[in-house]
Design an enzyme around this catalytic site. Structure first.
Site, short mmCIF file in Angstrom:
data_model
loop_
_atom_site.label_atom_id
_atom_site.label_comp_id
_atom_site.label_asym_id
_atom_site.label_seq_id
_atom_site.Cartn_x
_atom_site.Cartn_y
_atom_site.Cartn_z
N ILE A 42 11.48 50.29 -4.53
CA ILE A 42 12.36 50.21 -5.70
C ILE A 42 13.36 51.37 -5.64
O ILE A 42 13.00 52.50 -5.29
CB ILE A 42 11.52 50.28 -7.00
CG1 ILE A 42 10.45 49.18 -7.01
CG2 ILE A 42 12.42 50.19 -8.23
CD1 ILE A 42 10.98 47.76 -6.93
N HIS A 43 14.60 51.07 -6.00
CA HIS A 43 15.65 52.09 -5.91
C HIS A 43 16.57 52.02 -7.12
O HIS A 43 16.63 51.01 -7.81
CB HIS A 43 16.45 51.93 -4.61
CG HIS A 43 17.13 50.60 -4.50
ND1 HIS A 43 18.41 50.39 -4.93
CD2 HIS A 43 16.69 49.42 -4.01
CE1 HIS A 43 18.75 49.13 -4.70
NE2 HIS A 43 17.72 48.51 -4.15
#
Length: 123
Positions: A42-43
């Protein structure tokens, strides 16, 4: 080099590391559905400032990889969802529409805070 896309990994789903053994890294922006988040890196979603295409350089932390193939929907998925499936197999033709292929070994030191980028190697 011109940065086409840059973001920072903020969380790693419980099963995301498992995909690395299949030479695959799956990303999704923050806010991904929980059932997907488990399998993703996740970013914090960055802005895509150009086209994804073979010949770009992909980097993750200190690792650098040439992009060898880009699937037909990979660019749209990255722009809209922050989602891309990276394959570390160097194929010259995309196996699936959402896949970006790069040449080189799978990184083994991905952690929250790692910076992910696509860059043009020509000015």
């Amino acid at each position: 080099m011109t940065v086409i896309y840059q973001t920072t990994i903020t969380r790693i789903g419980a099963s995301a590391i498992d995909a690395l053994s299949d030479q695959m890294l799956i990303t999704f922006r923050e806010g991904a559905p929980a059932d997907l988040e488990e399998y993703c890196f996740i970013h914090c979603h960055g802005e895509l400032k150009g086209a994804l295409h073979p010949g770009l350089q992909f980097s993750l932390g200190q690792h650098r990889y040439p992009v060898t193939a880009v699937g037909s929907v990979a660019e749209d998925n990255l722009r809209e969802l922050g989602h891309v499936t990276l394959r570390f197999d160097g194929l010259n033709e995309a196996e699936f529409p959402g896949t970006v292929h790069v040449a080189g070994p799978v990184p083994d030191d991905i952690a929250p805070g790692s910076v992910l980028k696509f860059e043009s190697v020509k000015e």
